[in-house]
Design an enzyme around this catalytic site. Structure first.
Site, short mmCIF file in Angstrom:
data_model
loop_
_atom_site.label_atom_id
_atom_site.label_comp_id
_atom_site.label_asym_id
_atom_site.label_seq_id
_atom_site.Cartn_x
_atom_site.Cartn_y
_atom_site.Cartn_z
N ASP A 63 -84.91 6.15 -107.12
CA ASP A 63 -84.20 7.42 -106.91
C ASP A 63 -85.16 8.54 -107.30
OD1 ASP A 63 -81.18 6.86 -106.39
OD2 ASP A 63 -81.67 5.54 -108.05
N ARG A 71 -87.40 9.74 -111.30
CA ARG A 71 -87.82 8.63 -112.16
C ARG A 71 -89.29 8.69 -112.50
NH1 ARG A 71 -82.53 8.50 -112.70
NH2 ARG A 71 -81.42 7.36 -111.07
N ARG A 138 -78.30 18.89 -107.02
CA ARG A 138 -78.90 17.81 -106.22
C ARG A 138 -78.65 18.05 -104.73
NH1 ARG A 138 -76.22 12.56 -108.56
NH2 ARG A 138 -77.70 11.53 -107.14
N LYS A 168 -77.34 9.87 -99.06
CA LYS A 168 -76.23 9.55 -99.96
C LYS A 168 -75.42 10.80 -100.24
CE LYS A 168 -79.22 9.72 -104.06
NZ LYS A 168 -79.98 8.95 -105.04
N HIS A 181 -70.40 7.68 -112.35
CA HIS A 181 -71.09 6.79 -113.29
C HIS A 181 -70.16 6.40 -114.44
CE1 HIS A 181 -74.51 8.82 -111.31
NE2 HIS A 181 -75.15 7.68 -111.53
N ASP A 249 -73.57 1.97 -103.62
CA ASP A 249 -74.09 2.60 -104.83
C ASP A 249 -74.11 1.52 -105.91
OD1 ASP A 249 -75.09 4.47 -106.59
OD2 ASP A 249 -73.49 5.94 -106.25
#
Length: 334
Positions: A63, A71, A138, A168, A181, A249
């Site tokens: 990601d 990352r 985002r 996504k 999450h 996901d």
């Protein structure tokens, strides 16, 4: 033949137990997180070992959106701006598209240089006022048409670098009132209201891959989140018109309930092509692997078609010049 799931690993090198698991389960790919990343040589070695174990040039995912979802970052790699910063650049939309494509190509070159072949980006969600900020900056914009155009530019930029994009979170995460999450979002909007959320995905239905949203859309399925819902996946295929490779996901997210095996079984039953498990917990990964079928028939055809978006020579341009232009544009718009 590989199995239809992607897994993570715990650290910067594989453990003996992880090597055995990868050899026995033969996942479609490996996904990397900050916990797996230290320096370019280390990342290349980790990827090379993974591919040697499975005996093929398997997919490696990350990601890498820019902004807070990145990352790979300084000091080893560039700090890319969040999508919203690029979307808000003070220039005509056509020029913004060019800038987003160049930024994505530069980011993609960073990934390709390491051996990473799939980026779980761009975000095509459209945030609405009052929604949880899990999407927030985002997203490129709050305007669906702008999200559609800039999201496509980002996808094409990644492809320019030989990296496969994964848009996504289809069919849209922008109205979620909680972070998936941590909890299960339930969206009560009507289909007419959701049309704006669907627009960027519909406009980009020809892209190679997408990732589902762990969101309940009561207008489509009042009981099951999109990842686990045959109704939602059917809507993605037939109404949005997306026939590319469909990833779930992360199945370890707390939006979902039940055992990891049950979650994976439900995702495959719903029509997802490849299950994603990210946290590196080996027992959980074994449960997902146990539910994952061999990647074959239509899912295999989609995977092979999507792979054509990667493996091409990177577009020829001067990365120093491109990065200087991006930084200058951001400074002017700050």
């Amino acid at each position: 033949m590989s199995r239809a799931f992607v897994c993570g690993c715990q650290g910067k090198v594989l453990t003996a137990e992880e090597r055995d698991f990868l050899r026995d389960s033969d996942p479609f790919g490996l996904i990397l997180f900050k916990r797996n990343v230290e320096a370019p040589a280390q990342v290349r070695a980790l990827i090379a070992e993974f591919r040697a174990i499975v005996g093929r040039d398997a997919a490696v995912l990350v990601d890498q959106e820019g902004g807070r979802v990145q990352r790979l970052g300084p000091p080893r790699w560039r700090a890319y701006p969040a999508a919203a910063r690029l979307g808000a650049l003070e220039m005509p939309l056509v020029r913004r598209e060019e800038m987003v494509r160049q930024a994505a190509a530069l980011l993609g070159q960073d990934l390709r240089d390491l051996g990473i072949t799939i980026d779980c980006a761009p975000v095509m969600d459209v945030p609405v006022p009052g929604a949880h900020d899990v999407i927030g900056d985002r997203a490129f914009s709050r305007e669906p048409e702008i999200v559609a155009r800039l999201g496509r530019a980002a996808a094409l930029g990644l492809a320019d670098a030989g990296v496969m994009p994964v848009m996504k979170h289809i069919p849209g995460h922008g109205r979620a009132g909680v972070d998936s999450h941590l909890d299960l979002p339930v969206v009560h909007a009507s289909l007419d209201q959701l049309a704006a959320d669907f627009l960027p995905f519909k406009a980009n239905a020809d892209l190679p891959a997408a990732m589902t949203a762990h969101v309940v859309y009561t207008a489509l399925d009042p009981e099951r989140p999109g990842t686990l819902s045959p109704r939602v996946v059917s809507f993605i295929r037939n109404e949005i018109g997306f026939d590319g490779l469909l990833f779930s996901d992360d199945l370890s997210m707390q939006a979902l309930s039940g055992t990891l095996r049950a979650r994976a079984e439900a995702a495959f039953a719903a029509g997802v092509d490849i299950a994603l498990h990210c946290n590196g917990d080996l027992a959980e990964a074994e449960a997902v692997a146990g539910a994952a079928p061999s990647l074959e028939s239509q899912a295999l055809a989609r995977a092979e078609g999507a792979a054509s978006w990667r493996g091409q020579p990177a577009a020829s341009f001067d990365p120093v010049d491109v990065w200087t232009q991006i930084q200058a544009s951001l400074a002017i718009s700050a």
